[in-house]
Design a protein around this motif. Sequence first.
Motif, PDB file in Angstrom:
ATOM      1  N   UNK A 250       0.852  -1.183   0.000  1.00 33.09           N
ATOM      2  CA  UNK A 250       0.000   0.000   0.000  1.00 33.09           C
ATOM      3  C   UNK A 250       0.894   1.241   0.000  1.00 33.09           C
ATOM      4  N   UNK A 251       0.517   2.287  -0.718  1.00 33.08           N
ATOM      5  CA  UNK A 251       1.321   3.505  -0.669  1.00 33.08           C
ATOM      6  C   UNK A 251       1.162   4.193   0.683  1.00 33.08           C
ATOM      7  N   UNK A 252       2.209   4.876   1.111  1.00 39.76           N
ATOM      8  CA  UNK A 252       2.078   5.725   2.288  1.00 39.76           C
ATOM      9  C   UNK A 252       1.204   6.910   1.906  1.00 39.76           C
ATOM     10  N   UNK A 253       0.193   7.181   2.706  1.00 44.74           N
ATOM     11  CA  UNK A 253      -0.761   8.244   2.400  1.00 44.74           C
ATOM     12  C   UNK A 253      -0.501   9.489   3.235  1.00 44.74           C
ATOM     13  N   UNK A 254      -0.937  10.606   2.705  1.00 44.10           N
ATOM     14  CA  UNK A 254      -1.084  11.820   3.496  1.00 44.10           C
ATOM     15  C   UNK A 254      -2.571  12.099   3.625  1.00 44.10           C
TER      16      UNK A 254
END
Length: 328
Positions: A250-254
């Motif tokens: 999963x991408x790291x989110x902001x």
Amino acid sequence: MRHTVIRALALTAVFTQSVCAAALPGKGVVVKPVQSSLAEESFQTELVNRALQKLGYDVQPTNEVDYNVAYTAIANGDATYLAVNWKPQMEEMYDHAGGDGKFYRRGTYIAGAAQGYLIDKKTAEKYHIRTLDQLRDPALAKLFDTDGDGKADITGCNPGWICGNVIDGHIKAFNLQSTVTQNQGNYSAIIADTLARFHQGKPVLYYTWTPYWLSAELVPGRDVVWLQVPRSVYPGNQDTRLPNGSNYGFPVNNQHIVANKAWAAQNPAAAKLFAVMTLPVADVNAQNRRMHQGENTPEAISRHVDSWIAAHPKQFASWLSAAQAAAQ
């Protein structure tokens, strides 16, 4: 007690300087916040609400709705803002509801929100499990069987959440259909069962995200470890590798505050506030853990907001000052 009183007095002075320096820019303007049914989103939402109230806005009680409904309501002007816009994970919902043409989104409220799969450290070390695709081995998968069918059960997501589709995509892409199942349901309930299994000394396999109380209870590196995936498999062919080469799938989110674009244009003070507010992931994790330990009523969450403001008076006052300056 003396230090608490002194801090409160100092905070009052800061508020007096900040709020009385100009006419309240939000006087007479109604704000209709929305959030999902996750109680753990209340703290960050109420902190925004508190700042808006200090600017004079008439903030209505936060309405709990599904994410899709939230974006549609904000785009249509039926709601004002959402404090938990996950980028890139919610970008499809954001775009589908109108994207930048309908929404105001500036700044980053909470940065570095990680997500992925974890297993208990004891099992990981005993069986040398490091990647999700190792669960193609029926013997390893059976370690995480919670319903007796011989397959590993991943504690997954609420039905309808994007993460649930991603988990199913990983199971298919890594040929895990015969050994792994995603267990979906109310996340708060199913993760409580997972935590109980951990405390019973049983192996656990689950999906989670930060900020969330679980990572303050089951600490990565101490109690549990992240599982990696062999390659990126994510909607839009997005690369989910981290700068250090790790890949949790999963991408790291902001997280961003998104508001109705027309409303934000008419309310530059609120728009500036949304752009400058920042909150550390660790602070939300810690507050969420207090909720998990029983401090989960609206009154308790309000006290948590009070405590955070009291501990960060200069930062809170700087948000108000920036917002007031934008209104002049």
